[in-house]
Design a protein around this motif. Structure first.
Motif, PDB file in Angstrom:
ATOM      1  N   ARG A   2      -1.112 -31.023 -49.224  1.00 61.90           N
ATOM      2  CA  ARG A   2      -1.680 -30.839 -50.559  1.00 61.90           C
ATOM      3  C   ARG A   2      -1.911 -29.352 -50.803  1.00 61.90           C
ATOM      4  N   ARG A   3      -1.545 -28.909 -51.993  1.00 67.27           N
ATOM      5  CA  ARG A   3      -1.756 -27.524 -52.410  1.00 67.27           C
ATOM      6  C   ARG A   3      -2.394 -27.552 -53.792  1.00 67.27           C
ATOM      7  N   TYR A   4      -3.156 -26.518 -54.103  1.00 68.39           N
ATOM      8  CA  TYR A   4      -3.916 -26.475 -55.345  1.00 68.39           C
ATOM      9  C   TYR A   4      -3.790 -25.101 -55.996  1.00 68.39           C
ATOM     10  N   GLU A  52      -2.787 -30.148 -58.558  1.00 68.23           N
ATOM     11  CA  GLU A  52      -2.551 -30.540 -57.174  1.00 68.23           C
ATOM     12  C   GLU A  52      -1.067 -30.841 -56.991  1.00 68.23           C
ATOM     13  N   ARG A  53      -0.507 -30.365 -55.897  1.00 67.66           N
ATOM     14  CA  ARG A  53       0.897 -30.650 -55.562  1.00 67.66           C
ATOM     15  C   ARG A  53       0.913 -31.215 -54.151  1.00 67.66           C
ATOM     16  N   ILE A  54       1.618 -32.318 -53.984  1.00 70.71           N
ATOM     17  CA  ILE A  54       1.747 -32.935 -52.668  1.00 70.71           C
ATOM     18  C   ILE A  54       3.202 -32.804 -52.237  1.00 70.71           C
ATOM     19  N   THR A  55       3.406 -32.205 -51.083  1.00 66.26           N
ATOM     20  CA  THR A  55       4.758 -32.033 -50.568  1.00 66.26           C
ATOM     21  C   THR A  55       4.820 -32.571 -49.149  1.00 66.26           C
ATOM     22  N   GLU A  57       5.433 -32.327 -45.331  1.00 64.82           N
ATOM     23  CA  GLU A  57       5.296 -31.234 -44.382  1.00 64.82           C
ATOM     24  C   GLU A  57       6.618 -31.017 -43.673  1.00 64.82           C
TER      25      GLU A  57
END
Length: 62
Positions: A2-4, A52-55, A57
């Motif tokens: 998760r990135r914000y 929020e971005r979910i990528t 791993e």
């Protein structure tokens, strides 16, 4: 992973590892101010939000 980041009608911040880091970026950029009365802990001075971005791993090289 998760990135914000914050996004307003004026600016977009860099991707961060936590919502708190993204919110702090918005405050430093004067797009928001700290406000303990708000659930997010900030009050936007211009229309904005935390994205929020979910990528997936990627495996790290050894």
């Amino acid at each position: 992973m998760r990135r914000y980041r914050y996004r307003t009608s004026v600016l977009t911040g860099p991707w961060r590892e936590s919502e708190l880091e993204a919110a702090n970026d918005a405050v430093r950029a004067k797009q928001a101010v700290g406000d303990n009365k708000e659930t997010s802990g900030i009050r936007w001075t211009v229309p904005g939000r935390i994205e929020e971005r979910i990528t997936a791993e990627t495996p790290r090289a050894k």
